[in-house]
Design a protein around this motif. Structure first.
Motif, mmCIF file in Angstrom:
data_model
loop_
_atom_site.group_PDB
_atom_site.id
_atom_site.type_symbol
_atom_site.label_atom_id
_atom_site.label_comp_id
_atom_site.label_asym_id
_atom_site.label_seq_id
_atom_site.Cartn_x
_atom_site.Cartn_y
_atom_site.Cartn_z
ATOM 1 N N THR A 205 0.827 -1.130 -0.091
ATOM 2 C CA THR A 205 0.016 -0.038 -0.138
ATOM 3 C C THR A 205 1.030 1.280 0.185
ATOM 4 O OG1 THR A 205 -0.014 0.271 2.519
ATOM 5 C CG2 THR A 205 -1.911 -1.077 1.584
ATOM 6 N N ILE A 206 0.298 2.411 -0.561
ATOM 7 C CA ILE A 206 1.039 3.689 -0.539
ATOM 8 C C ILE A 206 -0.155 4.621 0.039
ATOM 9 C CG2 ILE A 206 2.141 5.374 -1.397
ATOM 10 C CD1 ILE A 206 3.063 3.591 -3.551
ATOM 11 N N LYS A 207 -0.001 5.422 0.931
ATOM 12 C CA LYS A 207 -0.761 6.575 1.309
ATOM 13 C C LYS A 207 -0.179 7.862 1.222
ATOM 14 C CE LYS A 207 -3.544 8.159 5.085
ATOM 15 N NZ LYS A 207 -3.871 8.061 6.530
ATOM 16 N N THR A 208 -0.358 8.738 0.529
ATOM 17 C CA THR A 208 0.434 9.865 0.376
ATOM 18 C C THR A 208 -0.441 11.098 -0.157
ATOM 19 O OG1 THR A 208 2.376 10.976 -1.029
ATOM 20 C CG2 THR A 208 0.710 9.612 -2.245
ATOM 21 N N LYS B 78 -3.516 0.440 -3.400
ATOM 22 C CA LYS B 78 -3.360 -0.978 -2.693
ATOM 23 C C LYS B 78 -3.217 -2.130 -3.758
ATOM 24 C CE LYS B 78 -5.900 -3.446 0.971
ATOM 25 N NZ LYS B 78 -7.138 -3.197 1.664
ATOM 26 N N SER B 79 -1.977 -2.832 -3.720
ATOM 27 C CA SER B 79 -1.590 -3.647 -4.612
ATOM 28 C C SER B 79 -2.605 -4.841 -4.998
ATOM 29 C CB SER B 79 -0.437 -4.244 -3.999
ATOM 30 O OG SER B 79 0.230 -5.381 -5.002
ATOM 31 N N PRO B 80 -2.826 -5.156 -6.153
ATOM 32 C CA PRO B 80 -1.842 -4.953 -7.132
ATOM 33 C C PRO B 80 -2.548 -3.850 -7.970
ATOM 34 C CG PRO B 80 -3.681 -6.831 -7.855
ATOM 35 C CD PRO B 80 -3.841 -6.347 -6.288
ATOM 36 N N ASN B 81 -3.878 -3.285 -7.751
ATOM 37 C CA ASN B 81 -4.074 -2.165 -8.743
ATOM 38 C C ASN B 81 -5.419 -1.505 -8.356
ATOM 39 O OD1 ASN B 81 -6.323 -4.196 -9.121
ATOM 40 N ND2 ASN B 81 -5.825 -4.489 -11.316
ATOM 41 N N LEU B 82 -5.529 -1.209 -7.054
ATOM 42 C CA LEU B 82 -6.555 -0.624 -6.436
ATOM 43 C C LEU B 82 -5.866 1.123 -6.289
ATOM 44 C CD1 LEU B 82 -8.325 -2.599 -3.571
ATOM 45 C CD2 LEU B 82 -9.093 -2.064 -5.968
ATOM 46 N N GLY C 85 1.707 2.029 -12.512
ATOM 47 C CA GLY C 85 3.002 1.744 -12.579
ATOM 48 C C GLY C 85 4.013 3.186 -12.103
ATOM 49 N N SER C 86 3.452 4.502 -12.209
ATOM 50 C CA SER C 86 4.318 5.477 -11.870
ATOM 51 C C SER C 86 4.256 5.619 -10.392
ATOM 52 C CB SER C 86 3.647 6.471 -12.639
ATOM 53 O OG SER C 86 2.368 7.102 -12.374
ATOM 54 N N VAL C 87 2.785 5.358 -9.958
ATOM 55 C CA VAL C 87 2.786 5.372 -8.353
ATOM 56 C C VAL C 87 3.622 4.216 -7.669
ATOM 57 C CG1 VAL C 87 1.202 5.078 -6.451
ATOM 58 C CG2 VAL C 87 0.712 6.424 -8.478
ATOM 59 N N SER C 88 3.670 3.139 -8.238
ATOM 60 C CA SER C 88 4.650 2.032 -7.473
ATOM 61 C C SER C 88 6.186 2.044 -7.960
ATOM 62 C CB SER C 88 3.912 0.597 -7.806
ATOM 63 O OG SER C 88 4.026 0.414 -9.408
ATOM 64 N N GLY C 89 6.328 2.681 -9.089
ATOM 65 C CA GLY C 89 7.869 2.885 -9.799
ATOM 66 C C GLY C 89 7.980 1.774 -10.537
ATOM 67 N N ASN C 90 7.045 0.675 -10.912
ATOM 68 C CA ASN C 90 7.251 -0.187 -11.744
ATOM 69 C C ASN C 90 6.957 -0.097 -13.034
ATOM 70 O OD1 ASN C 90 7.906 -2.922 -12.444
ATOM 71 N ND2 ASN C 90 6.269 -3.887 -11.305
ATOM 72 N N MET C 91 7.731 0.574 -13.975
ATOM 73 C CA MET C 91 7.405 1.060 -15.136
ATOM 74 C C MET C 91 8.276 1.056 -16.192
ATOM 75 S SD MET C 91 5.496 4.728 -14.574
ATOM 76 C CE MET C 91 5.132 4.838 -16.629
ATOM 77 N N PHE C 92 9.369 -0.191 -16.118
ATOM 78 C CA PHE C 92 10.367 -0.287 -16.872
ATOM 79 C C PHE C 92 10.016 -1.195 -18.107
ATOM 80 C CE2 PHE C 92 12.213 0.728 -12.739
ATOM 81 C CZ PHE C 92 12.550 1.886 -12.992
ATOM 82 N N ASP C 93 9.044 -0.933 -18.890
ATOM 83 C CA ASP C 93 8.631 -1.770 -19.840
ATOM 84 C C ASP C 93 8.930 -1.397 -21.189
ATOM 85 O OD1 ASP C 93 7.317 -3.412 -21.657
ATOM 86 O OD2 ASP C 93 5.274 -2.997 -20.746
ATOM 87 N N THR D 88 1.137 0.970 5.124
ATOM 88 C CA THR D 88 0.127 0.991 6.220
ATOM 89 C C THR D 88 -1.090 0.330 5.797
ATOM 90 O OG1 THR D 88 -0.633 2.884 7.672
ATOM 91 C CG2 THR D 88 -0.507 3.292 5.209
ATOM 92 N N LYS D 89 -2.031 0.240 6.699
ATOM 93 C CA LYS D 89 -3.331 -0.512 6.614
ATOM 94 C C LYS D 89 -4.178 0.616 5.852
ATOM 95 C CE LYS D 89 -7.065 -3.126 8.701
ATOM 96 N NZ LYS D 89 -7.453 -3.424 7.465
ATOM 97 N N ILE D 90 -4.703 0.270 4.685
ATOM 98 C CA ILE D 90 -5.903 0.919 3.824
ATOM 99 C C ILE D 90 -7.066 0.246 3.998
ATOM 100 C CG2 ILE D 90 -6.355 2.275 1.951
ATOM 101 C CD1 ILE D 90 -3.314 2.730 1.468
ATOM 102 N N ASP D 91 -8.088 0.705 4.725
ATOM 103 C CA ASP D 91 -9.351 0.027 4.650
ATOM 104 C C ASP D 91 -9.919 -0.217 3.139
ATOM 105 O OD1 ASP D 91 -12.351 -0.189 4.911
ATOM 106 O OD2 ASP D 91 -11.300 -1.104 6.677
ATOM 107 N N ASP D 92 -10.506 -1.089 2.543
ATOM 108 C CA ASP D 92 -11.107 -1.214 1.347
ATOM 109 C C ASP D 92 -11.992 -0.206 1.068
ATOM 110 O OD1 ASP D 92 -9.286 -3.288 0.628
ATOM 111 O OD2 ASP D 92 -10.947 -4.995 1.189
#
Length: 192
Positions: free
Chosen positions: A29-32, A56-60, A107-115, A183-187
């Motif tokens: 999760t990322i909260k910002t 929230k992983s994988p794509n929320l 991808g830009s939020v999680s940093g996983n964009m090296f496609d 951190t915990k993020i409620d659904d």
């Protein structure tokens, strides 16, 4: 190009990509908070908005704008849920273009964009950041986005700033602040 930017060496690129990919695997999760600056050449002043972003992983994903207006965009189950100050709507995100945009945002939020299939990627560094510059290869994306710049602080393997440069030259810059990872993020955060 910024004078203080230097191209990264092949070794630096390998190490940087490994660090980002390893860290993004561990992000649940990322909260910002964020500040978004929209620059359009025909306006004398940039448009600034701010709010909170939840991932929230994988794509929320939930972008919640709080100033100067209330607006949220939730990406969930191949749908985009929009709440514009109480006016709610849903868009099916199964179209290829929407799927790519969603993948880009996540991808830009999680940093996983090296496609490399989707982008021509170049890597730079400054005294404060590693910077990846992504140029879309797909014609449909190129029509909207000329380039995406991702800024990673040297001491943190998550994105601190995203700059989307449109084909017109206008751009949107998003700066992340007060980032909390895993951190915990409620659904319920992802309910429109």
């Amino acid at each position: 190009m910024n004078a203080q930017e230097q191209k990264m060496s092949a070794q630096e690129i390998v190490k940087f990509k490994e660090t980002i990919e390893n860290q993004s695997k561990n992000i649940k999760t990322i909260k910002t908070d964020f500040v978004q600056i929209k620059h359009m050449d025909f306006l004398t002043k940039d448009i600034e908005t701010s709010g909170k972003m939840y991932f929230k992983s994988p794509n929320l994903l939930n972008w919640q704008y709080t100033k100067p207006y209330q607006y949220s965009i939730i990406f969930k189950n191949n749908k985009v849920y929009i709440n514009d100050q109480g006016n709610k709507s849903t868009v099916d995100a199964k179209s290829k273009i929407f799927e790519k945009i969603n993948k880009l945002i996540v991808g830009s939020v999680s940093g996983n964009m090296f496609d490399d299939k989707e982008f021509d990627i170049s890597y730079f560094k400054t005294k404060e950041h590693y910077i990846t510059k992504l140029i879309p290869k797909t014609a449909s994306i190129k029509k909207m986005i000329k380039q995406i710049d991702l800024y990673f602080p040297l001491k943190d393997a998550t994105v601190s700033e995203v700059k989307l440069i449109e084909s017109s030259g206008d751009y949107t810059k998003i700066i992340f602040k007060n980032k909390v990872i895993n951190t915990k993020i409620d659904d319920s955060v992802f309910t429109n």
